[in-house]
Design a protein around this motif. Structure first.
Motif, PDB file in Angstrom:
ATOM      1  N   LEU A 113     -94.718   0.210  -1.007  1.00 14.84           N
ATOM      2  CA  LEU A 113     -94.732  -1.134  -1.572  1.00 14.84           C
ATOM      3  C   LEU A 113     -93.435  -1.869  -1.251  1.00 14.84           C
ATOM      4  CD1 LEU A 113     -96.452  -3.003  -3.485  1.00 14.84           C
ATOM      5  CD2 LEU A 113     -94.927  -2.209  -5.289  1.00 14.84           C
ATOM      6  N   ARG A 114     -92.296  -1.200  -1.454  1.00 15.17           N
ATOM      7  CA  ARG A 114     -90.997  -1.831  -1.166  1.00 15.17           C
ATOM      8  C   ARG A 114     -90.847  -2.142   0.314  1.00 15.17           C
ATOM      9  NH1 ARG A 114     -89.262   1.869  -4.986  1.00 15.17           N
ATOM     10  NH2 ARG A 114     -88.632   3.348  -3.368  1.00 15.17           N
ATOM     11  N   VAL A 166    -104.176  -2.224   2.111  1.00 21.92           N
ATOM     12  CA  VAL A 166    -104.123  -2.203   0.645  1.00 21.92           C
ATOM     13  C   VAL A 166    -102.667  -2.233   0.176  1.00 21.92           C
ATOM     14  CG1 VAL A 166    -104.730  -0.892  -1.415  1.00 21.92           C
ATOM     15  CG2 VAL A 166    -106.324  -1.005   0.488  1.00 21.92           C
ATOM     16  N   GLY A 167    -101.818  -1.486   0.855  1.00 23.09           N
ATOM     17  CA  GLY A 167    -100.401  -1.497   0.519  1.00 23.09           C
ATOM     18  C   GLY A 167     -99.773  -2.858   0.739  1.00 23.09           C
ATOM     19  N   GLU A 187     -96.566  -0.060 -11.335  1.00 21.92           N
ATOM     20  CA  GLU A 187     -97.890  -0.551 -11.724  1.00 21.92           C
ATOM     21  C   GLU A 187     -98.683  -1.008 -10.501  1.00 21.92           C
ATOM     22  OE1 GLU A 187     -97.318  -2.566 -16.091  1.00 21.92           O
ATOM     23  OE2 GLU A 187     -96.498  -3.640 -14.360  1.00 21.92           O
ATOM     24  N   VAL A 188     -98.034  -1.780  -9.641  1.00 25.01           N
ATOM     25  CA  VAL A 188     -98.717  -2.305  -8.462  1.00 25.01           C
ATOM     26  C   VAL A 188     -99.035  -1.176  -7.487  1.00 25.01           C
ATOM     27  CG1 VAL A 188     -98.551  -3.897  -6.509  1.00 25.01           C
ATOM     28  CG2 VAL A 188     -97.646  -4.571  -8.741  1.00 25.01           C
ATOM     29  N   ALA A 189     -98.088  -0.286  -7.264  1.00 30.48           N
ATOM     30  CA  ALA A 189     -98.302   0.835  -6.348  1.00 30.48           C
ATOM     31  C   ALA A 189     -99.441   1.715  -6.846  1.00 30.48           C
ATOM     32  CB  ALA A 189     -97.023   1.647  -6.186  1.00 30.48           C
ATOM     33  N   ASP A 190     -99.488   1.975  -8.142  1.00 31.68           N
ATOM     34  CA  ASP A 190    -100.549   2.796  -8.708  1.00 31.68           C
ATOM     35  C   ASP A 190    -101.908   2.119  -8.535  1.00 31.68           C
ATOM     36  OD1 ASP A 190    -101.511   5.092 -10.230  1.00 31.68           O
ATOM     37  OD2 ASP A 190    -101.839   3.657 -11.859  1.00 31.68           O
ATOM     38  N   SER A 191    -101.962   0.823  -8.775  1.00 30.08           N
ATOM     39  CA  SER A 191    -103.201   0.077  -8.636  1.00 30.08           C
ATOM     40  C   SER A 191    -103.685   0.062  -7.187  1.00 30.08           C
ATOM     41  CB  SER A 191    -102.998  -1.357  -9.133  1.00 30.08           C
ATOM     42  OG  SER A 191    -104.171  -2.100  -8.980  1.00 30.08           O
ATOM     43  N   ALA A 192    -102.743  -0.021  -6.246  1.00 35.07           N
ATOM     44  CA  ALA A 192    -103.083  -0.044  -4.820  1.00 35.07           C
ATOM     45  C   ALA A 192    -103.215   1.354  -4.229  1.00 35.07           C
ATOM     46  CB  ALA A 192    -102.019  -0.839  -4.052  1.00 35.07           C
TER      47      ALA A 192
END
Length: 76
Positions: A65-66, A31-32, A53-58
């Protein structure tokens, strides 16, 4: 759900497929990694999606994420 175009989602899918073929997803949170693919695809297209936003969604940290994003940039 994140607001992204079908073009960006397709690009993210291609990044994920290439990452899997290159073996850089082994041992990674799928997912990450998918989130990182979406984030990178959005950045390439100039769409504004923040890491948060993307990290929260995933449901992953921005650090995760980085890390996955950097792996994609280095190995693809």
């Amino acid at each position: 759900e994140l607001d992204s175009s079908s073009h960006i989602r397709r690009r993210a899918e291609r990044l994920a497929e290439a990452a899997e073929e290159a073996g850089i997803t082994i041992g990674s949170n799928p997912v990450g990694f998918a989130g990182a693919c979406l984030y990178l695809a959005a950045c390439e297209e100039g769409q504004t999606l923040t890491q948060a936003e993307v990290a929260d969604s995933a449901d992953v940290s921005t650090t995760t994420l980085r890390s996955h994003r950097d792996a994609l940039r280095e190995d693809l």
